[in-house]
Design a protein around this motif. Structure first.
Motif, PDB file in Angstrom:
ATOM      1  N   VAL A 125       8.096   8.744   2.784  1.00 47.10           N
ATOM      2  CA  VAL A 125       7.142   9.860   2.806  1.00 47.10           C
ATOM      3  C   VAL A 125       7.901  11.161   2.556  1.00 47.10           C
ATOM      4  O   VAL A 125       9.126  11.194   2.678  1.00 47.10           O
ATOM      5  N   PRO A 126       7.171  12.224   2.201  1.00 48.43           N
ATOM      6  CA  PRO A 126       7.857  13.505   2.040  1.00 48.43           C
ATOM      7  C   PRO A 126       8.643  13.844   3.301  1.00 48.43           C
ATOM      8  O   PRO A 126       8.207  13.532   4.411  1.00 48.43           O
ATOM      9  N   ALA A 157      18.774  11.724   2.235  1.00 46.40           N
ATOM     10  CA  ALA A 157      17.666  11.189   1.453  1.00 46.40           C
ATOM     11  C   ALA A 157      16.699  12.301   1.033  1.00 46.40           C
ATOM     12  O   ALA A 157      16.656  13.366   1.633  1.00 46.40           O
ATOM     13  N   THR A 158      15.930  11.996   0.022  1.00 43.97           N
ATOM     14  CA  THR A 158      14.977  12.983  -0.477  1.00 43.97           C
ATOM     15  C   THR A 158      13.672  12.937   0.316  1.00 43.97           C
ATOM     16  O   THR A 158      12.831  13.803   0.193  1.00 43.97           O
ATOM     17  N   GLY A 159      13.490  11.896   1.108  1.00 43.12           N
ATOM     18  CA  GLY A 159      12.284  11.783   1.916  1.00 43.12           C
ATOM     19  C   GLY A 159      12.612  11.218   3.278  1.00 43.12           C
ATOM     20  O   GLY A 159      13.774  11.004   3.601  1.00 43.12           O
ATOM     21  N   SER A 160      11.572  10.994   4.093  1.00 45.15           N
ATOM     22  CA  SER A 160      11.775  10.325   5.370  1.00 45.15           C
ATOM     23  C   SER A 160      11.242   8.906   5.254  1.00 45.15           C
ATOM     24  O   SER A 160      10.309   8.650   4.503  1.00 45.15           O
ATOM     25  N   LYS A 184       8.259   4.391  13.818  1.00 49.23           N
ATOM     26  CA  LYS A 184       9.567   5.022  13.952  1.00 49.23           C
ATOM     27  C   LYS A 184       9.952   5.708  12.655  1.00 49.23           C
ATOM     28  O   LYS A 184       9.928   5.085  11.596  1.00 49.23           O
ATOM     29  N   LEU A 185      10.289   6.982  12.769  1.00 49.58           N
ATOM     30  CA  LEU A 185      10.727   7.735  11.588  1.00 49.58           C
ATOM     31  C   LEU A 185      12.240   7.644  11.483  1.00 49.58           C
ATOM     32  O   LEU A 185      12.942   7.790  12.469  1.00 49.58           O
ATOM     33  N   ILE A 195       0.818  -1.215   0.000  1.00 46.01           N
ATOM     34  CA  ILE A 195       0.000   0.000   0.000  1.00 46.01           C
ATOM     35  C   ILE A 195       0.854   1.269   0.000  1.00 46.01           C
ATOM     36  O   ILE A 195       0.325   2.378  -0.023  1.00 46.01           O
ATOM     37  N   ALA A 196       2.166   1.099   0.030  1.00 44.18           N
ATOM     38  CA  ALA A 196       3.031   2.284   0.074  1.00 44.18           C
ATOM     39  C   ALA A 196       3.051   2.981  -1.285  1.00 44.18           C
ATOM     40  O   ALA A 196       3.154   2.332  -2.323  1.00 44.18           O
ATOM     41  N   VAL A 197       2.934   4.289  -1.253  1.00 40.18           N
ATOM     42  CA  VAL A 197       3.055   5.063  -2.481  1.00 40.18           C
ATOM     43  C   VAL A 197       4.507   4.995  -2.965  1.00 40.18           C
ATOM     44  O   VAL A 197       4.792   4.803  -4.132  1.00 40.18           O
ATOM     45  N   GLU A 198       5.403   5.143  -1.993  1.00 41.12           N
ATOM     46  CA  GLU A 198       6.833   5.018  -2.278  1.00 41.12           C
ATOM     47  C   GLU A 198       7.465   4.194  -1.177  1.00 41.12           C
ATOM     48  O   GLU A 198       7.021   4.258  -0.022  1.00 41.12           O
TER      49      GLU A 198
END
Ligand code: ZN
Lengths: 94, 482
Positions: A89-90, B144-147, B137-138, A78-81
């Protein structure tokens, strides 16, 4: 009294973008809903137990027993990316 | 204004929020395993991923653990509880809300006693404790371009323990955390490992003029990864607040992050979204009643808590409060000590060995007492051998080392390594005679009545017999022979 500002604030908390027309529409709608619910304030509820649920149920538990989880690839479907097994995520910075 | 007058003029007010991960087998609302360190997103299911149409069901064990914590913190266990949704958007919560407890938490109005420097105790109020689910957890990667998000942690049972604003210094905050952690470890409801994030602490701090009735504007401090960091961050904040107030400026209410490297706090960069969580009752979980019989049952199952144990050990074994305080830092050590006393009556000597040589060996090996192959009886046998003069302190410590490494008994080690103290007087006398013959000058000093010179000769004799002599006995013989 609900104002356009209230609606825009709630919309921003909910991450919903509203056009000015929509904002005006929801201001009117919400005002109507609050007015309707406001009728309750006229009732004497001093003898009514506060309740948060309408179901006549309580104490529904689960035993602490492990059930299989989804495989990583299934979860990530289900992940967009994705990247290295993680949802991407952004960028969020703290 | 000098620091001391500033300190007298202002009072620091601190409240702490501790998040504790409960060590249940499964998550709080689903059957996923509650484990640490697995591949990212390998411990999730539709419930903890927050997929539409799924329903959370409360883990009974999580509630039992929470009741345990509530009772240990002298809280009132609320007979009727419910769960609420705390709404906010952040990528670490997949549902857009966290299931928590708002107005009817599991516990309220408790306290914990902390020891003060003068030996007295201070009561720190526990305002409330509630159950909730942990977030994911982030993983922030600077390049990286994202998290990246790992949802394995999502749904881990947490209990949040909130104090009243009763703490008056960074040291008190530190002491509170220490006692709290120890209490929680005794309850065996969590591994309380700050490095793994199973115990996390945020702080609220403000200052006010001494005697002022109202609280000052507070700062919320986060991102402290050890109790030491909590103390340093609070000391930093205390000074920052004083400087601001002294210069006549106003303190801004904000969230600040502790930066370990710079040893400073910094205002959070991200825009503070007014803490408007729009709590409302979680419709997917029905309310819970906690019957008195359940509370009584849990109360009976509570272990002896650290402060009770401290008092009992000092009373029962006549050991010093200091020794007892060291021993109770680990309930397994305390058990080990108590087992030892069954085999040997000299409780003070047992304490000295445990708090001294044994701790040293454990630390050197990064072991806990549970990893130890030797039994309490092995240790007391060793202590007795030293007391009987078969071993001296030095060879005793060596024997302990070998025992820990090999798991062999004291007797076996003594045999094997030839560590037994030389007790044959003729052998000892022969050594002393050699030493006397080789140290004319020192012997002359002894004859002149210089006692410290004897010490030197004893040292020489000990070296000659490779530590296997009894220093006291050597001293006697030297006096006799000179
Ligand atoms: Zn799950």
């Amino acid at each position: 009294m609900i104002t356009d500002k209230d609606v825009k604030y709630i919309a921003s908390l909910a991450r919903i973008h509203l056009s000015d027309e929509e904002s005006a529409l929801f201001t009117k709608n919400l005002e109507g809903i609050l007015h309707y619910v406001g009728k309750l304030e006229k009732l004497d509820v001093s003898k009514v137990e506060p309740t948060s649920h309408v179901l006549p149920l309580k104490n529904v538990y689960r035993e602490d027993v492990v059930k299989p989880s989804l495989p990583q690839q299934a979860a990530l479907k289900i992940a967009v990316e994705k990247h290295n097994g993680a949802f991407k995520v952004p960028k969020v910075i703290e | 204004m000098s620091q001391t007058t500033t300190e007298k003029k202002y009072e620091t007010v601190i409240g702490l929020e501790v998040h504790l991960q409960l060590n249940t087998a499964t998550k709080i609302f689903c059957g996923c395993a509650n484990v640490f360190g697995r591949d990212p997103n390998s411990q999730t299911c539709p419930v903890c991923l927050g997929l539409p149409g799924t329903l959370p069901v409360l883990n009974k064990k999580a509630l039992e653990h929470a009741i345990k914590v509530a009772l240990a913190l002298n809280c009132k266990v609320n007979p009727y509880i419910k769960f609420d949704r705390k709404n906010y958007f952040y990528p670490d919560i997949p549902k857009g809300y966290q299931i928590s407890q708002f107005d009817l938490p599991i516990a309220s109005d408790g306290y914990l006693m902390i020891p003060l420097a003068d030996g007295a105790f201070k009561r720190i109020g526990i305002k409330r404790a509630h159950l909730e689910e942990d977030a994911g957890k982030l993983i922030h990667d600077a390049h990286a371009t994202g998290s990246l998000v790992d949802y394995n942690r999502t749904g881990t049972p947490l209990i949040e323990i909130v104090t009243d604003p009763d703490l008056r210094s960074a040291q008190e905050a530190f002491d509170y955390l220490h006692i709290l952690k120890l209490t929680l470890q005794y309850l065996n409801v969590s591994d309380c490992d700050m490095e793994k994030g199973s115990l996390r602490c945020d702080a609220n701090i403000s200052i006010r003029e001494m005697g002022a009735p109202n609280l000052g504007t507070k700062a919320e401090v986060k991102n402290m990864n050890s109790f030491r960091a909590v103390k340093l961050a609070l000391e930093f904040e205390e000074n920052r607040h004083r400087t601001i107030v002294e210069s006549g400026e106003r303190i801004i209410q904000e969230t600040r992050l502790w930066n370990e490297e710079k040893a400073m706090t910094f205002a959070m960069r991200s825009k503070e979204e007014a803490h408007d969580y729009r709590y409302f009752p979680e419709p997917d979980l029905v309310p819970f009643t906690v019957d008195q019989s359940v509370i009584d049952h849990v109360r009976q199952s509570l272990p002896e808590l650290p402060q009770q144990k401290l008092k009992r050990l000092t009373d029962q074994y006549k050991i010093s409060e200091y020794d007892a305080a060291v021993i109770i830092q680990d309930p397994d050590i305390a058990n080990f000590f108590e087992e030892c006393t069954k085999h040997y009556a000299e409780t003070k000597k047992i304490c000295n060995w445990i708090n001294g040589a044994l701790f040293q060996e454990l630390n050197a090996r990064k072991m806990t007492i549970k990893d130890l192959k030797i039994t309490p009886q092995d240790l007391t046998t060793l202590i007795k051998k030293v007391e009987e003069g078969v071993l001296n302190n030095l060879t005793g410590k060596d024997t302990l080392k070998f025992m820990i490494d090999s798991g062999k008994s004291t007797e076996e080690i003594i045999q094997e390594k030839g560590l037994a103290q030389e007790s044959d007087d003729s052998v000892l006398e022969k050594i002393v005679d050699e030493i006397i013959a080789a140290n004319d000058k020192v012997v002359a000093q002894v004859k002149e009545g210089k006692d410290s010179a004897i010490g030197f000769l004893v040292g020489q004799a000990m070296r000659k017999c490779q530590g296997k002599g009894n220093p006291k006995k050597f001293g006697e013989i030297i006096r006799r022979r000179i």
